[in-house]
Motif scaffolding. Structure first.
Motif, short mmCIF file in Angstrom:
data_model
loop_
_atom_site.label_atom_id
_atom_site.label_comp_id
_atom_site.label_asym_id
_atom_site.label_seq_id
_atom_site.Cartn_x
_atom_site.Cartn_y
_atom_site.Cartn_z
N THR A 104 0.83 -1.21 0.00
CA THR A 104 0.00 0.00 0.00
C THR A 104 0.86 1.26 0.00
O THR A 104 0.64 2.18 -0.79
CB THR A 104 -0.90 0.02 1.26
OG1 THR A 104 -1.53 -1.25 1.38
CG2 THR A 104 -1.93 1.11 1.19
N VAL A 105 1.86 1.27 0.90
CA VAL A 105 2.70 2.47 1.03
C VAL A 105 3.43 2.74 -0.29
O VAL A 105 3.45 3.88 -0.78
CB VAL A 105 3.72 2.28 2.18
CG1 VAL A 105 4.76 3.37 2.15
CG2 VAL A 105 2.99 2.29 3.52
N ALA A 106 3.98 1.68 -0.91
CA ALA A 106 4.68 1.88 -2.18
C ALA A 106 3.71 2.34 -3.26
O ALA A 106 4.04 3.18 -4.09
CB ALA A 106 5.37 0.58 -2.60
N ALA A 107 2.47 1.82 -3.21
CA ALA A 107 1.49 2.18 -4.23
C ALA A 107 1.09 3.65 -4.14
O ALA A 107 0.62 4.23 -5.11
CB ALA A 107 0.25 1.30 -4.11
N ILE A 108 1.26 4.26 -2.96
CA ILE A 108 0.96 5.69 -2.83
C ILE A 108 2.22 6.52 -3.09
O ILE A 108 2.20 7.49 -3.84
CB ILE A 108 0.42 6.02 -1.42
CG1 ILE A 108 -0.83 5.19 -1.13
CG2 ILE A 108 0.10 7.50 -1.29
CD1 ILE A 108 -1.31 5.26 0.29
N ALA A 109 3.34 6.12 -2.49
CA ALA A 109 4.55 6.94 -2.53
C ALA A 109 5.15 6.99 -3.95
O ALA A 109 5.57 8.06 -4.40
CB ALA A 109 5.58 6.41 -1.54
N GLY A 169 12.85 10.63 9.29
CA GLY A 169 11.70 10.29 10.12
C GLY A 169 11.50 11.32 11.22
O GLY A 169 10.38 11.75 11.50
N LEU A 170 12.63 11.73 11.82
CA LEU A 170 12.58 12.67 12.94
C LEU A 170 11.86 13.98 12.57
O LEU A 170 11.09 14.50 13.37
CB LEU A 170 14.01 12.97 13.40
CG LEU A 170 14.20 14.11 14.40
CD1 LEU A 170 13.70 13.70 15.77
CD2 LEU A 170 15.65 14.55 14.49
N VAL A 213 -0.57 5.05 9.29
CA VAL A 213 -0.17 4.89 7.89
C VAL A 213 0.26 6.21 7.22
O VAL A 213 1.27 6.22 6.51
CB VAL A 213 -1.28 4.18 7.10
CG1 VAL A 213 -0.91 4.06 5.63
CG2 VAL A 213 -1.53 2.79 7.69
N PRO A 214 -0.47 7.35 7.43
CA PRO A 214 -0.04 8.58 6.75
C PRO A 214 1.42 8.96 7.05
O PRO A 214 2.14 9.41 6.16
CB PRO A 214 -0.99 9.64 7.28
CG PRO A 214 -2.20 8.88 7.69
CD PRO A 214 -1.71 7.56 8.18
N GLY A 215 1.84 8.76 8.30
CA GLY A 215 3.23 9.08 8.67
C GLY A 215 4.21 8.20 7.92
O GLY A 215 5.25 8.65 7.45
N ILE A 216 3.87 6.91 7.80
CA ILE A 216 4.75 5.97 7.09
C ILE A 216 4.85 6.37 5.63
O ILE A 216 5.94 6.36 5.04
CB ILE A 216 4.20 4.53 7.23
CG1 ILE A 216 4.20 4.13 8.71
CG2 ILE A 216 5.00 3.56 6.41
CD1 ILE A 216 3.60 2.78 8.98
N VAL A 217 3.70 6.75 5.04
CA VAL A 217 3.72 7.17 3.63
C VAL A 217 4.59 8.42 3.47
O VAL A 217 5.44 8.49 2.58
CB VAL A 217 2.28 7.45 3.13
CG1 VAL A 217 2.31 8.08 1.74
CG2 VAL A 217 1.48 6.16 3.11
N LEU A 218 4.41 9.40 4.37
CA LEU A 218 5.18 10.64 4.27
C LEU A 218 6.69 10.37 4.37
O LEU A 218 7.48 10.88 3.56
CB LEU A 218 4.78 11.60 5.40
CG LEU A 218 3.57 12.49 5.12
CD1 LEU A 218 3.21 13.29 6.37
CD2 LEU A 218 3.86 13.43 3.96
N ALA A 219 7.07 9.55 5.36
CA ALA A 219 8.50 9.25 5.53
C ALA A 219 9.04 8.53 4.29
O ALA A 219 10.17 8.80 3.84
CB ALA A 219 8.72 8.39 6.77
N THR A 220 8.24 7.64 3.71
CA THR A 220 8.67 6.92 2.51
C THR A 220 8.80 7.87 1.32
O THR A 220 9.76 7.79 0.55
CB THR A 220 7.67 5.79 2.17
OG1 THR A 220 7.51 4.99 3.34
CG2 THR A 220 8.17 4.93 1.04
#
Lengths: 289, 285
Positions: A74-79, A121-122, A149-156
């Protein structure tokens, strides 16, 4: 060994080394790569299948692992699409126009490559965390970014930001503006010019950038680890799941999930090499990353 | 264009019939600001809200200094090892033809493609005292994993492609005439390589070294598993940031991050200077 190497000329060319020197150098280089690159790769697969294929399969279909695989996809599909659109837009502006501050803009785009993933990330923790300016506001409206999830997407997105852009910029700069100017002078609209002239010219370079971007997006550890909160089944990506299993001394399962990521890396390398051989993609940028 | 330079007005953008400048640049700048610049500014703003005394206290804290020393020391050694072996591997890949050359060439990029966590657990499985390689050294009392040696090995893994991929294209461009000229003038092969070829490659090698070093300083995923993370001994600076965050000590995390960021920007500047110097002197990056 090939004929070229074994053929013994009567007089060795003065710009060539002796066969012995060649063999020694190939041997040193080969052993270095064997120890530092090949062995770690082999270990992943050996350890993953140590307890048999049944246990391997169990480790992958277990609910937490399945959730981690889903989240990573999912994260890769957005980022990746986000950075793809950005990469094309930035490369268009930079390669097709002359404007002031261009070199500075390119430096800024490259910035995430020179920043430690932990710092990537920080910055989001500082922006959205409970001690930040935005934190209390987000909390009031029930918006979860950090440890969700939004944070993970942003960091990615942050760590994979430059991949597509830096592949396309040198490629499109090399291609110049002649084709586009011809298309426009023949009456094509701007969008038609991009769709039918520019896009076919850059498609392999674009694919190359997407490939590298995707590999990093699925494999990112440091940045995602800082913002994820490590909630099993919810905010655990595959690399984070590998870490949890490893720290629980569940080696077989850790290496089973890791072997999927290693397989992804191998597929990426294979496709990348194919693109380099067939279409010369990736060479425009001097093959730097 | 040149004849008109004298009359050229100062403008932000040169005129062009190609459309889409405003849209693409506007979108790029907005996206760049949202994802990269504003979050980074947040970090700098946070750091600037610390008082000088606070900052100094965090940065001169023994544990912080030890972590920075471990990070920079191991990254420096790893980058140096990579500079030597990276150039050797480049030479073998560019000059010699042998079975498996294509495969090895492709595999050099493995550290770019392999997720760092996978590299991390795999390297620690190899070099742990019971591991495949670690077990050979254990009887002699040599520990590799959970010491700075282990960290260095992880950073060698991570940094190698930076050197190879920076030096390789430059090495491919070397004009054979130069070597022939050296040979004609009586240089032996060793002298030709070390006195004629290597100086020309120096900027590329330095750039690769600097890239590998910069990456090594910030590396986290591949290191945390093999490092053992013993404070003052094998604790790297990025891990200390994570630890401070987990303690909700945001000031501590920010201060260490800021100093690391400052150093990586300095590195970026050095890399750009090397390339500018190289372009001026050799006509290539």
């Amino acid at each position: 060994m090939t004929d070229r190497m074994l053929r013994k000329p009567h007089l060795r060319s003065p710009t060539d080394e002796t066969l012995l020197t060649k063999l020694v150098l190939i041997g040193i280089g080969g052993s270095f790569l064997a120890f530092f690159l090949f062995l770690p790769l082999i270990v992943v697969f050996v350890e993953a299948f140590r307890n048999g294929i049944g246990r391997y399969w169990d480790a992958l279909v277990e609910p937490d692992a399945a959730a981690a695989i889903r989240l990573t996809l999912t994260v890769a599909a957005i980022a990746v699409p986000l950075n793809l659109v950005f990469g094309v837009a930035a490369a268009w502006a930079i390669a097709k126009f002359e404007f002031r501050g261009k070199a500075f803009l390119i430096t800024l785009i490259d910035l995430p490559f020179s920043i430690s993933p932990v710092i990537s990330g920080l910055v989001y923790v500082l922006l959205f965390g409970s001690q930040s300016l935005l934190g209390p506001i987000l909390k009031r409206y029930g918006i979860e970014i950090l440890f969700a999830v939004p944070g993970i997407v942003l960091a990615t997105v942050f760590v994979t930001f430059p991949f597509v852009a830096r592949e396309l910029i040198p490629l499109m700069q090399d291609q110049g503006t002649g084709d586009e100017e011809a298309a426009l002078s023949l009456g094509a609209s701007g969008w038609q010019t991009f769709r039918f002239v520019t896009l076919p010219n850059i498609k392999w370079g674009l694919l190359y950038g997407v490939l590298l971007c995707n590999a990093r997006a699925m494999g990112e550890f440091g940045a995602v680890s800082v913002v994820s909160g490590h909630i099993r089944g919810l905010t655990n990506t595959m690399p984070l799941h590998v870490e949890i299993l490893y720290n629980e001394y569940n080696m077989a399962a850790a290496f089973a999930v890791a072997s999927l990521l290693a397989a992804l890396a191998l597929v990426t390398l294979a496709l990348k090499t194919l693109l380099e051989i067939r279409f010369d993609a990736g060479n425009a940028g001097g093959r730097r990353h | 264009m040149t004849s008109a330079t004298a009359f050229k007005r100062w403008r932000v953008k040169e005129p062009s019939i190609i459309p889409g400048f405003g849209l693409t640049l506007g979108f790029s700048l907005a996206y760049l600001s949202l994802i990269i610049l504003i979050p980074l500014a947040g970090l700098v703003w946070r750091a600037s809200s610390l008082s000088g005394a606070e900052l100094l206290a965090i940065l001169t804290d023994a544990r912080t200094l030890a972590a920075l020393k471990v990070s920079f020391g191991t990254a420096l050694i790893a980058a140096a090892v990579n500079a030597v072996f990276g150039v050797l591997i480049c030479w073998v890949l560019v000059r010699y033809d042998f079975p498996g050359r294509r495969l090895i060439d492709a595999m050099v990029d493995l550290p770019f493609a392999l997720p760092t966590a996978v590299a991390g657990i795999s390297l620690s499985a190899l070099y742990a005292p019971q591991g495949w390689i670690g077990a050979w050294f254990a009887p002699f009392g040599i520990r590799i994993a959970y010491t700075p040696i282990g960290i260095t090995i992880a950073l060698i893994f991570i940094g190698l492609p930076f050197v190879v991929r920076t030096v390789q294209p430059v090495m491919e461009e070397i004009d054979r005439d130069v070597e022939e000229a050296a040979a004609t003038l009586g240089a032996n092969r060793f002298q030709t390589v070390f006195k004629v070829l290597l100086p020309g490659l120096a900027p590329a090698i330095l750039t690769g070294f600097a890239l590998a070093f910069a990456r090594g300083v910030g590396e986290y995923g591949s290191v945390v598993f093999i490092a053992g993370n013993i404070p003052y001994v094998s604790e790297i600076a990025p891990l200390l940031i994570v630890i401070r965050l987990e303690e909700f000590n945001y000031a501590g995390a920010t201060a260490i991050a800021t100093i690391m960021l400052a150093i990586s920007f300095a590195m970026l500047l050095v890399i750009n200077l090397i390339q500018a110097w190289s372009r001026a002197r050799y006509g290539h990056d």
